[in-house]
Write a protein that holds these residues in place. Structure first.
Motif, PDB file in Angstrom:
ATOM      1  N   LYS A  64       0.832  -1.205   0.000  1.00 17.80           N
ATOM      2  CA  LYS A  64       0.000   0.000   0.000  1.00 17.80           C
ATOM      3  C   LYS A  64       0.867   1.256   0.000  1.00 17.80           C
ATOM      4  O   LYS A  64       0.551   2.238  -0.678  1.00 17.80           O
ATOM      5  CB  LYS A  64      -0.937   0.015   1.221  1.00 17.80           C
ATOM      6  N   ALA A  65       1.975   1.231   0.743  1.00 11.40           N
ATOM      7  CA  ALA A  65       2.885   2.389   0.766  1.00 11.40           C
ATOM      8  C   ALA A  65       3.516   2.597  -0.605  1.00 11.40           C
ATOM      9  O   ALA A  65       3.637   3.731  -1.080  1.00 11.40           O
ATOM     10  CB  ALA A  65       3.963   2.183   1.834  1.00 11.40           C
ATOM     11  N   ILE A  66       3.909   1.511  -1.259  1.00 14.51           N
ATOM     12  CA  ILE A  66       4.496   1.615  -2.605  1.00 14.51           C
ATOM     13  C   ILE A  66       3.455   2.161  -3.586  1.00 14.51           C
ATOM     14  O   ILE A  66       3.761   3.018  -4.425  1.00 14.51           O
ATOM     15  CB  ILE A  66       5.029   0.242  -3.064  1.00 14.51           C
ATOM     16  N   GLU A  67       2.235   1.669  -3.477  1.00 18.39           N
ATOM     17  CA  GLU A  67       1.165   2.153  -4.362  1.00 18.39           C
ATOM     18  C   GLU A  67       0.947   3.652  -4.162  1.00 18.39           C
ATOM     19  O   GLU A  67       0.827   4.412  -5.131  1.00 18.39           O
ATOM     20  CB  GLU A  67      -0.123   1.384  -4.071  1.00 18.39           C
ATOM     21  N   HIS A  68       0.929   4.090  -2.898  1.00 21.31           N
ATOM     22  CA  HIS A  68       0.756   5.521  -2.619  1.00 21.31           C
ATOM     23  C   HIS A  68       1.929   6.322  -3.191  1.00 21.31           C
ATOM     24  O   HIS A  68       1.736   7.383  -3.786  1.00 21.31           O
ATOM     25  CB  HIS A  68       0.641   5.747  -1.114  1.00 21.31           C
ATOM     26  N   ASN A  69       3.128   5.799  -3.018  1.00 23.12           N
ATOM     27  CA  ASN A  69       4.320   6.465  -3.543  1.00 23.12           C
ATOM     28  C   ASN A  69       4.231   6.595  -5.063  1.00 23.12           C
ATOM     29  O   ASN A  69       4.601   7.640  -5.625  1.00 23.12           O
ATOM     30  CB  ASN A  69       5.572   5.682  -3.130  1.00 23.12           C
ATOM     31  N   ASN A  70       3.755   5.550  -5.740  1.00 23.37           N
ATOM     32  CA  ASN A  70       3.599   5.608  -7.197  1.00 23.37           C
ATOM     33  C   ASN A  70       2.588   6.678  -7.596  1.00 23.37           C
ATOM     34  O   ASN A  70       2.791   7.395  -8.583  1.00 23.37           O
ATOM     35  CB  ASN A  70       3.176   4.248  -7.751  1.00 23.37           C
ATOM     36  N   GLN A  71       1.502   6.789  -6.844  1.00 18.27           N
ATOM     37  CA  GLN A  71       0.500   7.808  -7.158  1.00 18.27           C
ATOM     38  C   GLN A  71       1.085   9.209  -6.984  1.00 18.27           C
ATOM     39  O   GLN A  71       0.855  10.097  -7.815  1.00 18.27           O
ATOM     40  CB  GLN A  71      -0.730   7.627  -6.263  1.00 18.27           C
ATOM     41  N   VAL A  72       1.841   9.405  -5.907  1.00 14.07           N
ATOM     42  CA  VAL A  72       2.478  10.704  -5.675  1.00 14.07           C
ATOM     43  C   VAL A  72       3.470  10.992  -6.797  1.00 14.07           C
ATOM     44  O   VAL A  72       3.513  12.106  -7.338  1.00 14.07           O
ATOM     45  CB  VAL A  72       3.178  10.722  -4.295  1.00 14.07           C
ATOM     46  N   HIS A  73       4.247   9.985  -7.179  1.00 10.42           N
ATOM     47  CA  HIS A  73       5.242  10.144  -8.245  1.00 10.42           C
ATOM     48  C   HIS A  73       4.558  10.528  -9.568  1.00 10.42           C
ATOM     49  O   HIS A  73       5.027  11.426 -10.277  1.00 10.42           O
ATOM     50  CB  HIS A  73       6.041   8.852  -8.398  1.00 10.42           C
ATOM     51  N   ARG A  74       3.443   9.835  -9.874  1.00  9.55           N
ATOM     52  CA  ARG A  74       2.709  10.180 -11.113  1.00  9.55           C
ATOM     53  C   ARG A  74       2.211  11.619 -11.073  1.00  9.55           C
ATOM     54  O   ARG A  74       2.270  12.336 -12.082  1.00  9.55           O
ATOM     55  CB  ARG A  74       1.528   9.229 -11.295  1.00  9.55           C
ATOM     56  N   ALA A  75       1.701  12.046  -9.918  1.00  8.21           N
ATOM     57  CA  ALA A  75       1.203  13.419  -9.792  1.00  8.21           C
ATOM     58  C   ALA A  75       2.342  14.421  -9.988  1.00  8.21           C
ATOM     59  O   ALA A  75       2.170  15.459 -10.642  1.00  8.21           O
ATOM     60  CB  ALA A  75       0.549  13.612  -8.428  1.00  8.21           C
ATOM     61  N   GLU A  76       3.504  14.106  -9.423  1.00 13.00           N
ATOM     62  CA  GLU A  76       4.660  15.004  -9.593  1.00 13.00           C
ATOM     63  C   GLU A  76       5.095  15.064 -11.062  1.00 13.00           C
ATOM     64  O   GLU A  76       5.434  16.131 -11.573  1.00 13.00           O
ATOM     65  CB  GLU A  76       5.818  14.530  -8.714  1.00 13.00           C
ATOM     66  N   ILE A  77       5.071  13.934 -11.751  1.00 11.69           N
ATOM     67  CA  ILE A  77       5.440  13.911 -13.178  1.00 11.69           C
ATOM     68  C   ILE A  77       4.430  14.725 -13.985  1.00 11.69           C
ATOM     69  O   ILE A  77       4.813  15.503 -14.867  1.00 11.69           O
ATOM     70  CB  ILE A  77       5.530  12.456 -13.689  1.00 11.69           C
ATOM     71  N   ASP A  78       3.145  14.568 -13.673  1.00  8.03           N
ATOM     72  CA  ASP A  78       2.127  15.365 -14.370  1.00  8.03           C
ATOM     73  C   ASP A  78       2.358  16.853 -14.137  1.00  8.03           C
ATOM     74  O   ASP A  78       2.224  17.664 -15.061  1.00  8.03           O
ATOM     75  CB  ASP A  78       0.720  14.967 -13.904  1.00  8.03           C
ATOM     76  N   SER A  79       2.703  17.212 -12.901  1.00 12.34           N
ATOM     77  CA  SER A  79       2.974  18.616 -12.588  1.00 12.34           C
ATOM     78  C   SER A  79       4.178  19.122 -13.390  1.00 12.34           C
ATOM     79  O   SER A  79       4.151  20.242 -13.925  1.00 12.34           O
ATOM     80  CB  SER A  79       3.231  18.762 -11.083  1.00 12.34           C
ATOM     81  N   LEU A  80       5.240  18.302 -13.468  1.00 18.25           N
ATOM     82  CA  LEU A  80       6.418  18.693 -14.245  1.00 18.25           C
ATOM     83  C   LEU A  80       6.083  18.833 -15.724  1.00 18.25           C
ATOM     84  O   LEU A  80       6.576  19.755 -16.394  1.00 18.25           O
ATOM     85  CB  LEU A  80       7.547  17.676 -14.052  1.00 18.25           C
ATOM     86  N   LYS A  81       5.252  17.946 -16.254  1.00 20.43           N
ATOM     87  CA  LYS A  81       4.857  18.039 -17.672  1.00 20.43           C
ATOM     88  C   LYS A  81       4.086  19.337 -17.920  1.00 20.43           C
ATOM     89  O   LYS A  81       4.286  20.000 -18.946  1.00 20.43           O
ATOM     90  CB  LYS A  81       4.011  16.836 -18.066  1.00 20.43           C
ATOM     91  N   LEU A  82       3.215  19.690 -16.987  1.00 20.36           N
ATOM     92  CA  LEU A  82       2.447  20.924 -17.134  1.00 20.36           C
ATOM     93  C   LEU A  82       3.384  22.139 -17.114  1.00 20.36           C
ATOM     94  O   LEU A  82       3.269  23.037 -17.962  1.00 20.36           O
ATOM     95  CB  LEU A  82       1.402  21.035 -16.024  1.00 20.36           C
ATOM     96  N   ARG A  83       4.316  22.135 -16.159  1.00 18.41           N
ATOM     97  CA  ARG A  83       5.271  23.251 -16.086  1.00 18.41           C
ATOM     98  C   ARG A  83       6.125  23.318 -17.352  1.00 18.41           C
ATOM     99  O   ARG A  83       6.411  24.402 -17.877  1.00 18.41           O
ATOM    100  CB  ARG A  83       6.158  23.113 -14.857  1.00 18.41           C
ATOM    101  N   GLU A  84       6.520  22.149 -17.865  1.00 22.58           N
ATOM    102  CA  GLU A  84       7.315  22.112 -19.101  1.00 22.58           C
ATOM    103  C   GLU A  84       6.515  22.720 -20.249  1.00 22.58           C
ATOM    104  O   GLU A  84       7.047  23.518 -21.036  1.00 22.58           O
ATOM    105  CB  GLU A  84       7.692  20.664 -19.436  1.00 22.58           C
ATOM    106  N   SER A  85       5.252  22.364 -20.347  1.00 22.46           N
ATOM    107  CA  SER A  85       4.409  22.912 -21.423  1.00 22.46           C
ATOM    108  C   SER A  85       4.276  24.424 -21.288  1.00 22.46           C
ATOM    109  O   SER A  85       4.319  25.152 -22.294  1.00 22.46           O
ATOM    110  CB  SER A  85       3.026  22.268 -21.387  1.00 22.46           C
ATOM    111  N   GLN A  86       4.119  24.897 -20.058  1.00 24.74           N
ATOM    112  CA  GLN A  86       4.005  26.342 -19.850  1.00 24.74           C
ATOM    113  C   GLN A  86       5.306  27.054 -20.246  1.00 24.74           C
ATOM    114  O   GLN A  86       5.281  28.085 -20.915  1.00 24.74           O
ATOM    115  CB  GLN A  86       3.665  26.645 -18.384  1.00 24.74           C
ATOM    116  N   ILE A  87       6.423  26.464 -19.846  1.00 25.89           N
ATOM    117  CA  ILE A  87       7.724  27.072 -20.197  1.00 25.89           C
ATOM    118  C   ILE A  87       7.932  27.032 -21.708  1.00 25.89           C
ATOM    119  O   ILE A  87       8.400  28.004 -22.316  1.00 25.89           O
ATOM    120  CB  ILE A  87       8.874  26.348 -19.456  1.00 25.89           C
TER     121      ILE A  87
END
Length: 99
Positions: free
Chosen positions: A59-82
């Motif tokens: 369950k901790a690994i699954e939560h970590n993966n979800q957080v990691h995916r959210a961070e990657i999505d955030s980075l992709k959004l910032r990259e698109s804005q830049i």
């Protein structure tokens, strides 16, 4: 007749002794079986505890993966804005060169 009765009682006593021996043997076997069952129950409890620990880790690994995916999505959004900002700056520079 008295001898016959003594013989019969002797036979009965021998049979009872044999039955008592067999019952003692069965009780000994039951004691060993109970001991094995106790050990198995102990092992099962340890396995259940390990399974619970593994579940929590998964369950901790699954939560970590979800957080990691959210961070990657955030980075992709910032990259698109830049990228959009850089493209806009490039267009302004290109227009200024033309003038």
């Amino acid at each position: 007749m008295e001898n016959e009765i003594k013989e019969m009682l002797g036979l009965i006593l021998n049979k009872l002794d044999g039955l008592e021996f067999r019952i003692d043997k069965l009780e000994s076997g039951m004691d060993r079986l109970e001991s094995r069952m106790d050990r198995l129950e102990s092992r099962m409890e340890r396995l259940e505890a390990r399974q619970d620990e593994i579940y929590l880790v998964v369950k901790a690994i699954e939560h970590n993966n979800q957080v990691h995916r959210a961070e990657i999505d955030s980075l992709k959004l910032r990259e698109s804005q830049i990228e959009g900002t850089i493209n806009a700056i490039g267009e302004v520079i290109t227009k200024r060169k033309v003038i």
